[in-house]
Write a protein that holds these residues in place. Structure first.
Motif, PDB file in Angstrom:
ATOM      1  N   ARG A  52       1.859   2.226  -3.486  1.00  0.00           N
ATOM      2  CA  ARG A  52       0.789   2.820  -4.295  1.00  0.00           C
ATOM      3  C   ARG A  52       0.697   4.324  -4.033  1.00  0.00           C
TER       4      ARG A  52
ATOM      5  N   GLN B 102       0.808  -1.213   0.000  1.00  0.00           N
ATOM      6  CA  GLN B 102       0.000   0.000   0.000  1.00  0.00           C
ATOM      7  C   GLN B 102       0.850   1.275   0.000  1.00  0.00           C
TER       8      GLN B 102
ATOM      9  N   SER C  18      -3.327  -1.871 -12.654  1.00  0.00           N
ATOM     10  CA  SER C  18      -4.415  -1.010 -12.186  1.00  0.00           C
ATOM     11  C   SER C  18      -4.860  -0.013 -13.251  1.00  0.00           C
TER      12      SER C  18
ATOM     13  N   ARG D 252       0.898  -2.358  -9.993  1.00  0.00           N
ATOM     14  CA  ARG D 252       0.537  -0.958 -10.272  1.00  0.00           C
ATOM     15  C   ARG D 252       0.211  -0.766 -11.754  1.00  0.00           C
TER      16      ARG D 252
END
Length: 513
Positions: free
Chosen positions: A277, A274, A338, A335
């Protein structure tokens, strides 16, 4: 050592000088810059011919033109490079060359790395299972791929992987027969590769088949094809798996410090899921930052291994640092995934992400992640084409070299001393099996950098190969000579690198200066 470098530099310079002279003469004979004017119906035809003769110095001897070109090329040594220009477009050759080299490096880098890694790994496994069903199968596949024409492989990939997969994305449902084929193929492959007793073979078949079925069901149930994502669970599972695999190959699971260090690195990757990100969101992204973060991950992994310590600290550091690479790669891929939905539904993509031609989608705009997905979509087919062809050769080289090493006395001695099979293969056989490849891999890499002529033509990549063929067809000598100069320099550099790699892999080799 200094004298060795001086001698190699002088002999290499002489080789480049002679080769460029010979090629300049041959190219001058092969091309005709006046071909289009000879058949012209213009009233001032003779005047145009005379103007071009003066422009290209065609009234001068080929020796005079060569040394005139060589004087400009020699300026590259002091930073004043003049490789001529394309007289048809008035573009400087140095500008054309820089763009072509960058394009070719993007095209061949990933394919070369994949071909070497996969080819060497499969070749070694094939040698360890000599005369088994796995060995015969790999031999058949290798010879089949080696004999296939590049253009034919490229056309098949365009039809079935690009067009077929893009059509499949409109309604991504997996047929039942695909489950059966994948499960059987995975089970049989692992069973044949690992060998062993009948019980072990059945167990390996069940493990591989079950794992494959679980992955396919996960892909189907989570709609992974339309909206791919790893998530923290996927990153965790794959990171732990990467840690175990790296430890097995590096030291074996019996080395607890190496295992714990690798698992610690995997745990750090999971913990940073996390935070990374947020980092990409606020810090932005570019290739220098991505590469820098990858290097930082290796350094952190090495530091973790150093802190675990132990009597053989260097192997622990190596294992942890190697584990950091796939863990960092997984975070990068997560990533990247996404952005998949936004990328695929972009008006310029139109739901067809696998491209069949070109380096970029025309007039496509987007952030770093979308541009990267676009680049990967264009790289997929040419990379697979080059990988399949090169993989076959590396498999055969690695198999033959490994078989030769396994028959040496020191291998039998290592086994007689009671060393584990993993230690015998990884520490004694593997390194020595790479020695013959040291003279092949650098030259092959340079050959690919020189341009994958057919692949670039088929997939519309304007790289080194395209520059050479296009200039030859248009009777423009300066870009051709720039291409030949780069290839000649890289060829002598490749041979020099091969000598250095020999010395690194085999301590018995010393330079007699």
């Amino acid at each position: 050592m200094v004298m060795f470098f001086v001698r190699r530099l002088l002999t290499s310079s002489l080789v480049v000088l002679v080769s460029t002279f010979v090629m300049y003469v041959l190219v001058s004979i092969a091309i005709d810059p006046l071909a289009d004017l000879r058949t012209s119906t213009a009233q001032n035809k003779e005047q145009l011919i005379e103007q071009r003769r003066q422009l290209l110095q065609l009234d001068e001897s080929v020796f005079h033109r060569y040394f005139d070109w060589l004087g400009g090329a020699a300026g590259c040594v002091v930073g004043q490079c003049d490789l001529g220009s394309n007289w048809q477009t008035n573009q400087q050759v140095s500008d054309l060359l820089s763009g072509a080299i960058l394009t070719t490096l993007q095209l061949v880098s990933l394919a070369t790395v994949l071909a070497i890694l996969i080819g060497v790994f499969v070749g070694i496994v094939s040698a360890l299972r000599q005369y088994s069903g796995f060995d015969y199968s790999i031999t058949f596949v290798s010879f089949l791929l080696y004999s296939l024409p590049t253009f034919w492989v490229a056309v098949l990939l365009k039809q079935f992987l690009a067009i077929g997969f893009n059509d499949f994305l409109a309604d991504p449902s997996i047929a039942w027969w695909f489950y059966v084929v994948c499960v059987l193929l995975a089970g049989v492959t692992l069973m044949a590769a690992l060998g062993g007793t009948a019980t072990n073979r059945l167990r390996n078949f069940a493990i591989a088949g079950g794992a494959t079925l679980a992955v396919l069901l996960y892909v189907e149930l989570t709609d992974f094809i339309s909206n791919p994502t790893l998530g923290i669970v996927g990153v965790a599972v794959l990171s732990i798996g990467a840690a175990l695999c790296v430890t097995i190959l590096s030291t074996g699971l019996g080395d607890r410090r190496s295992l714990y260090a690798a698992l610690t690195v995997a745990g750090l990757g999971i913990a940073l899921y996390q935070p990374m990100r947020f980092f990409w969101y606020y810090a932005g992204a570019s290739w220098p930052i991505v590469i820098g973060m990858g290097l930082l991950a290796v350094v952190v992994g090495g530091l973790v291994g150093f802190l675990w310590g132990g009597p053989d600290r260097s192997t622990v550091v190596r294992t942890a640092a190697l584990t950091a690479l796939p863990v960092a790669f997984l975070l990068f891929i997560d990533r990247l995934f996404s952005t998949w939905d936004v990328y695929v539904n972009h008006v310029r993509i139109g739901g067809r992400p696998i491209s069949t031609s070109g380096r970029r989608t025309p007039n496509f705009d987007g952030n770093f992640w979308m541009q990267t997905l676009d680049l990967f979509g264009h790289l997929l087919l040419p990379t697979l084409t080059l990988t399949l062809i090169s993989f076959a050769a590396y498999t055969r080289y690695a198999r033959a070299s490994t078989l030769e090493v396994l028959n040496q006395d020191y291998i039998r001695t290592a086994r007689a001393k009671g060393l584990t099979e993993r230690t015998v293969i990884m520490r004694h056989a593997f390194r020595n099996a790479l020695i013959p490849l040291a003279s092949i891999v650098p030259v092959d890499i340079i050959t690919l950098i020189g341009g994958a002529v057919i692949t670039e033509r088929i997939f519309g990549w304007r790289g080194m190969g395209f520059l050479f063929v296009d200039s030859l067809g248009k009777n423009v000598i300066d870009p051709i000579m720039a291409y030949l100069l780069v290839v000649a320099i890289l060829a002598v550099v490749a041979n020099f690198v091969a000598d250095l790699v020999y010395a690194v892999l085999d301590p018995r080799i010393r330079v007699n200066a």
